[in-house]
Design a protein around this motif. Structure first.
Motif, PDB file in Angstrom:
ATOM      1  N   LEU A  95      19.458  49.800  68.607  1.00 18.08           N
ATOM      2  CA  LEU A  95      20.845  49.721  69.062  1.00 18.08           C
ATOM      3  C   LEU A  95      21.559  51.060  68.892  1.00 18.08           C
ATOM      4  O   LEU A  95      22.733  51.185  69.188  1.00 18.08           O
ATOM      5  N   GLY A  96      20.847  52.081  68.401  1.00 20.71           N
ATOM      6  CA  GLY A  96      21.439  53.409  68.307  1.00 20.71           C
ATOM      7  C   GLY A  96      21.765  53.794  66.887  1.00 20.71           C
ATOM      8  O   GLY A  96      21.754  52.970  65.977  1.00 20.71           O
ATOM      9  N   SER A  97      22.041  55.073  66.716  1.00 21.39           N
ATOM     10  CA  SER A  97      22.319  55.625  65.389  1.00 21.39           C
ATOM     11  C   SER A  97      23.451  56.622  65.518  1.00 21.39           C
ATOM     12  O   SER A  97      24.074  56.742  66.567  1.00 21.39           O
ATOM     13  N   LEU A 139      16.579  43.761  69.873  1.00 20.99           N
ATOM     14  CA  LEU A 139      17.434  44.915  69.586  1.00 20.99           C
ATOM     15  C   LEU A 139      17.513  45.075  68.079  1.00 20.99           C
ATOM     16  O   LEU A 139      17.875  44.133  67.370  1.00 20.99           O
ATOM     17  N   VAL A 140      17.151  46.238  67.562  1.00 22.11           N
ATOM     18  CA  VAL A 140      17.091  46.403  66.110  1.00 22.11           C
ATOM     19  C   VAL A 140      18.139  47.397  65.625  1.00 22.11           C
ATOM     20  O   VAL A 140      18.543  48.305  66.348  1.00 22.11           O
ATOM     21  N   ASN A 141      18.615  47.173  64.408  1.00 22.10           N
ATOM     22  CA  ASN A 141      19.465  48.170  63.762  1.00 22.10           C
ATOM     23  C   ASN A 141      19.254  48.095  62.256  1.00 22.10           C
ATOM     24  O   ASN A 141      18.722  47.115  61.740  1.00 22.10           O
ATOM     25  N   ARG A 142      19.618  49.167  61.582  1.00 18.83           N
ATOM     26  CA  ARG A 142      19.436  49.249  60.129  1.00 18.83           C
ATOM     27  C   ARG A 142      20.791  49.393  59.463  1.00 18.83           C
ATOM     28  O   ARG A 142      21.656  50.126  59.944  1.00 18.83           O
ATOM     29  N   GLN A 174      29.830  49.197  70.577  1.00 17.15           N
ATOM     30  CA  GLN A 174      28.913  48.384  71.355  1.00 17.15           C
ATOM     31  C   GLN A 174      29.170  46.904  71.110  1.00 17.15           C
ATOM     32  O   GLN A 174      29.532  46.509  70.007  1.00 17.15           O
ATOM     33  N   THR A 199      27.097  43.130  71.912  1.00 16.54           N
ATOM     34  CA  THR A 199      25.868  42.514  72.409  1.00 16.54           C
ATOM     35  C   THR A 199      26.122  41.041  72.668  1.00 16.54           C
ATOM     36  O   THR A 199      26.647  40.342  71.806  1.00 16.54           O
TER      37      THR A 199
END
Lengths: 259, 259
Positions: A88-90, A236-239, A184, A186
């Motif tokens: 999903l971006g950084s 969709l991944v995020n940390r 963003q 989703t």
């Protein structure tokens, strides 16, 4: 993939037919293994004692969840491939991308209208440039992306980027725009007929839609983007957080990784 | 909500019946306004010249996308409320939350099994505690959440948190666990019959599922969580980058915010 709450079974224990069929077909998939064809619709209906409409509902859900690949005329297959993880971006921007392939399909000007005007902080009668592309990995098309940028800010921008090049690369090198940040959102939505055409998938398939408004290093919004991802193929991944997870090799022994 | 690519219409211009009906009903919703009942199924079928199955497909998509609220026996209504923005989390953790209401529905022990064991870095025969809750805002139930934590690490933990309290609060105050970070994955999935029951919604409605593995300040995984959000009511939001967006009041004048 963790199971749904309590294996999806309601307190009263009554399980709808399609859901029982879905669980039975899922178990069958795990037995058959990757790439193997499922029995025909007729056979499955007989085996599971359900009507064709019920069977189709069950199979469609398994398609959406990435267990089954269903091709018109050639039956259904067990899918072994895992879903593709798309970031999903950084802090650096949205483009650290699993979807490296990109084909531009539209370049046009249009009036902003109220919603885009508000997001881009321009007037609703101002022009925006609309760029559309399909994006994928290998031979697979996995997303359709529409970007809207204010025309006034990018004078002389009169055709889509060449080849595989991203819009951010184009705006950075030609107009000196550097990415500052973005909001963003989703959601889940259905694939429209046009999007189904572009993706080569079933219309009305649930998909993931990400709306993004990005701004530059001065905080000035410069794009509004809508990306539709195939829900059956992508996660969709995020940390979160600032601490790293303990490395895998420190884990306890005697662990099986089979499922 | 930005439109789908080119208003969803394929290059060949052929629009499926359900999609044409969907666009017509959406236009009708905008004319009628929030809270107003749509005409009956029979009336809409006649007006739009479509079969009942086609109409239902169109209306179901509008329900999923948050335009229409459809209650069994009492018809369909135009929904004016926007979707609720739920944060995907920040450096401080996942709990800066639009869904402040929480009711615990399950507290049980079970064997970890392979998938959970791997995520939590325990043995597959170890016990995990499974806690399930429904979450919401006001009177609306909007999510079902299942958390799995390693039993060995939390000795004496033998009932769900009291009332509205979150699991993170419980683990912090009773066991000194502080949140370090997490990996999250967001997918689309269907609501299972049990989840439909808990959410008071239609079974098989597309939903957003977030899987999270969290670790503590030492990087040690301590929970695996699956949250199912109603796709028709929520948008999952996150922010990228380090620069703030230019404040709203600096925007150009003569802007209308109506749509």
């Amino acid at each position: 993939m963790t199971d749904p709450a309590r294996a999806g079974i309601p307190e009263d224990g009554r399980i709808p037919r399609y859901y029982r069929a879905k669980r039975q077909i899922l178990a069958l998939c795990k037995t058959l293994g990757e790439g193997v064809a499922l029995p025909s619709e007729r056979q499955l209906c007989t085996q599971l004692g359900v009507a064709r409409a019920t069977l189709r509902q069950a199979v469609l859900q398994l398609v959406v969840e990435g267990w089954v690949d269903s091709r018109q005329g050639s039956g259904s297959f067990v899918v072994g491939r895992r879903k593709i993880a798309q970031h999903l971006g950084s802090a650096d921007g949205p483009d650290q991308d699993a979807l490296t392939g990109r084909t531009w399909t539209t370049f046009e000007r249009r009036r902003a209208g109220c919603e885009l005007a508000q997001e881009l902080r321009i007037h609703r009668n101002d022009s925006v440039i609309h760029l559309e592309c399909v994006r994928g990995s290998g031979n697979e098309i996995l997303a359709v992306e529409s970007a809207f940028i204010p025309a006034k800010r990018f004078p002389g921008f009169d055709h889509a980027p060449v080849g595989n090049r991203s819009l951010h690369d184009e705006l950075r090198t030609r107009f000196g725009v550097s990415f500052g940040g973005a909001d963003q959102g989703t959601e889940t939505a259905h694939v429209s007929p046009r999007e189904a055409d572009l993706l080569g998938t079933l219309p009305a398939l649930p998909a993931l839609v990400v709306h993004r408004t990005s701004w530059d290093a001065l905080g000035e919004p410069f794009e509004r983007v809508r990306t539709l991802y195939r829900g059956d193929r992508l996660t969709l991944v995020n940390r979160l957080g600032s601490v790293e997870r303990r490395p895998e090799h420190e884990q306890a022994e005697n662990r099986s990784s089979s499922s």
